[in-house]
Design a protein around this motif. Structure first.
Motif, PDB file in Angstrom:
ATOM      1  N   ASP A  59       0.848  -1.189   0.000  1.00 36.27           N
ATOM      2  CA  ASP A  59       0.000   0.000   0.000  1.00 36.27           C
ATOM      3  C   ASP A  59       0.886   1.242   0.000  1.00 36.27           C
ATOM      4  O   ASP A  59       2.070   1.190   0.364  1.00 36.27           O
ATOM      5  CB  ASP A  59      -0.880   0.046   1.251  1.00 36.27           C
ATOM      6  N   TYR A  60       0.299   2.358  -0.383  1.00 34.95           N
ATOM      7  CA  TYR A  60       0.971   3.653  -0.285  1.00 34.95           C
ATOM      8  C   TYR A  60      -0.100   4.712  -0.107  1.00 34.95           C
ATOM      9  O   TYR A  60      -1.277   4.489  -0.387  1.00 34.95           O
ATOM     10  CB  TYR A  60       1.841   3.937  -1.517  1.00 34.95           C
ATOM     11  N   GLN A  61       0.289   5.877   0.387  1.00 30.93           N
ATOM     12  CA  GLN A  61      -0.683   6.946   0.630  1.00 30.93           C
ATOM     13  C   GLN A  61      -1.308   7.408  -0.678  1.00 30.93           C
ATOM     14  O   GLN A  61      -0.658   7.425  -1.726  1.00 30.93           O
ATOM     15  CB  GLN A  61      -0.008   8.112   1.338  1.00 30.93           C
ATOM     16  N   LEU A  62      -2.579   7.789  -0.591  1.00 35.69           N
ATOM     17  CA  LEU A  62      -3.363   8.128  -1.773  1.00 35.69           C
ATOM     18  C   LEU A  62      -3.694   9.615  -1.824  1.00 35.69           C
ATOM     19  O   LEU A  62      -3.893  10.272  -0.800  1.00 35.69           O
ATOM     20  CB  LEU A  62      -4.658   7.310  -1.777  1.00 35.69           C
ATOM     21  N   LEU A  63      -3.746  10.132  -3.060  1.00 33.18           N
ATOM     22  CA  LEU A  63      -4.195  11.501  -3.301  1.00 33.18           C
ATOM     23  C   LEU A  63      -5.707  11.566  -3.218  1.00 33.18           C
ATOM     24  O   LEU A  63      -6.358  10.634  -3.684  1.00 33.18           O
ATOM     25  CB  LEU A  63      -3.800  11.976  -4.710  1.00 33.18           C
ATOM     26  N   PRO A  64      -6.237  12.683  -2.803  1.00 31.29           N
ATOM     27  CA  PRO A  64      -5.726  13.525  -1.745  1.00 31.29           C
ATOM     28  C   PRO A  64      -6.052  12.878  -0.393  1.00 31.29           C
ATOM     29  O   PRO A  64      -6.863  11.965  -0.367  1.00 31.29           O
ATOM     30  CB  PRO A  64      -6.505  14.837  -1.954  1.00 31.29           C
ATOM     31  N   PRO A  65      -5.500  13.256   0.711  1.00 26.36           N
ATOM     32  CA  PRO A  65      -4.700  14.459   0.913  1.00 26.36           C
ATOM     33  C   PRO A  65      -3.215  14.284   0.625  1.00 26.36           C
ATOM     34  O   PRO A  65      -2.482  15.260   0.645  1.00 26.36           O
ATOM     35  CB  PRO A  65      -4.919  14.765   2.386  1.00 26.36           C
ATOM     36  N   ALA A  66      -2.759  13.047   0.401  1.00 31.70           N
ATOM     37  CA  ALA A  66      -1.341  12.853   0.138  1.00 31.70           C
ATOM     38  C   ALA A  66      -0.954  13.519  -1.180  1.00 31.70           C
ATOM     39  O   ALA A  66      -1.811  13.864  -2.010  1.00 31.70           O
ATOM     40  CB  ALA A  66      -1.004  11.367   0.098  1.00 31.70           C
ATOM     41  N   THR A  67       0.330  13.664  -1.388  1.00 30.16           N
ATOM     42  CA  THR A  67       0.879  14.149  -2.659  1.00 30.16           C
ATOM     43  C   THR A  67       1.944  13.161  -3.114  1.00 30.16           C
ATOM     44  O   THR A  67       2.290  12.205  -2.406  1.00 30.16           O
ATOM     45  CB  THR A  67       1.510  15.544  -2.512  1.00 30.16           C
ATOM     46  N   GLY A  68       2.501  13.402  -4.278  1.00 30.44           N
ATOM     47  CA  GLY A  68       3.569  12.548  -4.756  1.00 30.44           C
ATOM     48  C   GLY A  68       4.766  12.522  -3.820  1.00 30.44           C
ATOM     49  O   GLY A  68       5.471  11.510  -3.737  1.00 30.44           O
ATOM     50  N   HIS A  69       4.989  13.602  -3.094  1.00 32.62           N
ATOM     51  CA  HIS A  69       6.107  13.636  -2.149  1.00 32.62           C
ATOM     52  C   HIS A  69       5.910  12.612  -1.033  1.00 32.62           C
ATOM     53  O   HIS A  69       6.866  11.949  -0.611  1.00 32.62           O
ATOM     54  CB  HIS A  69       6.265  15.037  -1.571  1.00 32.62           C
ATOM     55  N   ASP A  70       4.689  12.477  -0.553  1.00 33.52           N
ATOM     56  CA  ASP A  70       4.389  11.470   0.464  1.00 33.52           C
ATOM     57  C   ASP A  70       4.587  10.065  -0.104  1.00 33.52           C
ATOM     58  O   ASP A  70       5.098   9.164   0.578  1.00 33.52           O
ATOM     59  CB  ASP A  70       2.943  11.628   0.958  1.00 33.52           C
ATOM     60  N   ILE A  71       4.181   9.868  -1.348  1.00 34.21           N
ATOM     61  CA  ILE A  71       4.305   8.556  -1.976  1.00 34.21           C
ATOM     62  C   ILE A  71       5.774   8.183  -2.147  1.00 34.21           C
ATOM     63  O   ILE A  71       6.163   7.026  -1.945  1.00 34.21           O
ATOM     64  CB  ILE A  71       3.541   8.537  -3.311  1.00 34.21           C
ATOM     65  N   VAL A  72       6.611   9.136  -2.507  1.00 34.59           N
ATOM     66  CA  VAL A  72       8.051   8.873  -2.609  1.00 34.59           C
ATOM     67  C   VAL A  72       8.584   8.361  -1.268  1.00 34.59           C
ATOM     68  O   VAL A  72       9.352   7.380  -1.211  1.00 34.59           O
ATOM     69  CB  VAL A  72       8.813  10.134  -3.044  1.00 34.59           C
ATOM     70  N   GLN A  73       8.195   8.997  -0.181  1.00 31.32           N
ATOM     71  CA  GLN A  73       8.647   8.563   1.140  1.00 31.32           C
ATOM     72  C   GLN A  73       8.159   7.147   1.446  1.00 31.32           C
ATOM     73  O   GLN A  73       8.896   6.344   2.044  1.00 31.32           O
ATOM     74  CB  GLN A  73       8.170   9.543   2.202  1.00 31.32           C
ATOM     75  N   ASP A  74       6.940   6.821   1.029  1.00 33.10           N
ATOM     76  CA  ASP A  74       6.423   5.468   1.244  1.00 33.10           C
ATOM     77  C   ASP A  74       7.241   4.445   0.460  1.00 33.10           C
ATOM     78  O   ASP A  74       7.585   3.374   0.974  1.00 33.10           O
ATOM     79  CB  ASP A  74       4.959   5.384   0.806  1.00 33.10           C
ATOM     80  N   ILE A  75       7.535   4.755  -0.797  1.00 36.46           N
ATOM     81  CA  ILE A  75       8.300   3.833  -1.639  1.00 36.46           C
ATOM     82  C   ILE A  75       9.679   3.591  -1.029  1.00 36.46           C
ATOM     83  O   ILE A  75      10.153   2.449  -0.959  1.00 36.46           O
ATOM     84  CB  ILE A  75       8.415   4.403  -3.068  1.00 36.46           C
TER      85      ILE A  75
END
Length: 400
Positions: free
Chosen positions: A81-97
């Motif tokens: 899993d990874y954080q989803l837009l919104p409220p997340a952004t691609g920056h949050d997803i990079v951190q998850d990856i």
């Protein structure tokens, strides 16, 4: 070959001003352990699901064909899993990856899969056997938006660094096109209807609220989400089988409005970044000196996208250190146009990266989930398996 029961673990927690959530991944053990494995360090394929970055979870659109070919080659298969837009952004997803790759290489997992020797001997007495993911033999794969996650892993994951990237019709190879930037008034996404933004008001920034002005606190009140399961209305609904989870329609809505990049970057200030990029795209298309305008456009968009967001765009962030990559894309894809993959391949080849694009003629988005896909596309799937073996090793389990 049936899918085994995974080991589900929390790999991180996410907190915003409203709540805290656990973010999970599933670890599927190899179907056997290769004879040349050392202390049961095994290669792994880390997979990120599709869903336009707004919906889905680690079990959504599960790629059984890829699971079979990886576990049967002696790899662990990990779906995250990874954080989803919104409220997340691609920056949050990079951190998850980054967190996924660091997590899976820092601990032991368990399995009930027999070793290769025991398979050959016809016995299986290794229940609870431990194994580790080999940090030098990781591939990252994804479908659609998950392909973009794989690209982000190629850019941002250095310890451990992926040895190979697999993209199934991945988005983001070229975000600076009308598909992402231009508003649409006619069906464009697999022939499906144009959406009414008023039906999705909770997921719209005030910049895009059709009844603006609106209370900005509504958009800011979204809780973090990393698991949003697919859901459909029953056959008795006026549109049988229509998505019941509104997040399933958000990618199409943001593309329809031409504002996907605002949500991806989180750049909503001053009206967002989509409008100036759209104006630049129009100028490029209207230029009589088209070849010159392409170069000018490339320079211009680098100034229009704030530098802190450049790392979210393969267009800007690709380098000669990008891992070997295989892209697979249907030529009739209307959800993620094949141009995305063609553009990225051209850019990577110019950098000297080992990259290959396999175009599946006449096929739409998600063709690998069609009924009978194994019979229709087995040769394509085998090509992916061969690519993985050439870059992260492994051997076929002849017993399956």
């Amino acid at each position: 070959m049936s899918v085994s029961i995974p080991q589900t673990v929390v790999y991180k927690q996410v907190t915003n001003h409203l709540s805290t959530i656990d973010v999970h991944l599933d670890v599927y053990p190899p179907s056997f352990f290769p004879a040349n494995s050392t202390a049961f360090f095994v290669p792994a394929v880390i997979y990120f699901h599709g869903g336009g970055l707004t919906v889905g979870n680690r079990q959504s659109w599960f790629p059984t064909w890829l699971y079979n070919r990886t576990t049967n080659a002696g790899y662990a298969f990990i779906s995250a899993d990874y954080q989803l837009l919104p409220p997340a952004t691609g920056h949050d997803i990079v951190q998850d990856i980054q967190a996924v790759l660091q997590f899976v290489t820092s601990r032991e997992f368990t399995t009930t899969s027999p070793s290769l020797n025991e398979v050959e001997a016809g016995s299986a007495s290794t229940e609870g056997l431990g194994f580790w993911v080999n940090p030098e033999a990781i591939a990252v794969a994804g479908s659609s938006a998950g392909g973009l996650c794989a690209y982000l892993a190629a850019v941002h994951c250095t310890s451990p660094k992926p040895k190979a990237i697999i993209s199934m019709y991945g988005m983001g190879g070229d975000f600076f096109t009308s598909h992402y930037l231009s508003p649409k008034a006619r069906p464009f996404f697999r022939g499906r209807e144009i959406l009414d933004p008023r039906d999705f008001i909770d997921y719209l920034h005030p910049n895009h609220d059709p009844d603006a002005p609106t209370d900005p606190r509504r958009f800011a009140s979204l809780h973090p989400v990393a698991d949003s399961a697919l859901a459909y209305h029953p056959q008795t609904y006026h549109i049988p089988g229509y998505p019941a989870n509104p997040r399933m329609l958000l990618p199409r809505l943001y593309l329809q409005l031409g504002v996907f990049l605002d949500y991806f970057t989180g750049a909503h200030d001053d009206g967002g970044i989509s409008i100036p990029l759209r104006d630049a795209l129009i100028s490029k298309h209207e230029s009589e000196a088209y070849d010159d305008s392409v170069a000018e456009f490339d320079n211009l968009i680098r100034t229009l996208v704030p530098v802190q967001h450049h790392g979210l765009f393969p267009h800007f962030a690709a380098s000669k250190d990008w891992p070997p990559t295989l892209l697979v894309h249907g030529t009739e894809d209307s959800a993620v146009p094949i141009w995305d993959s063609r553009h990225l391949v051209k850019r990577l080849k110019a950098l000297g990266v080992n990259v290959e694009l396999y175009e599946v003629q006449g096929r739409e988005h998600s063709f690998d989930y069609e009924t009978g896909a194994e019979d229709l596309f087995g040769d394509v799937f085998d090509r992916v398996g061969d690519f993985l073996r050439s870059h992260i090793g492994g051997e076929l389990n002849s017993s399956n």
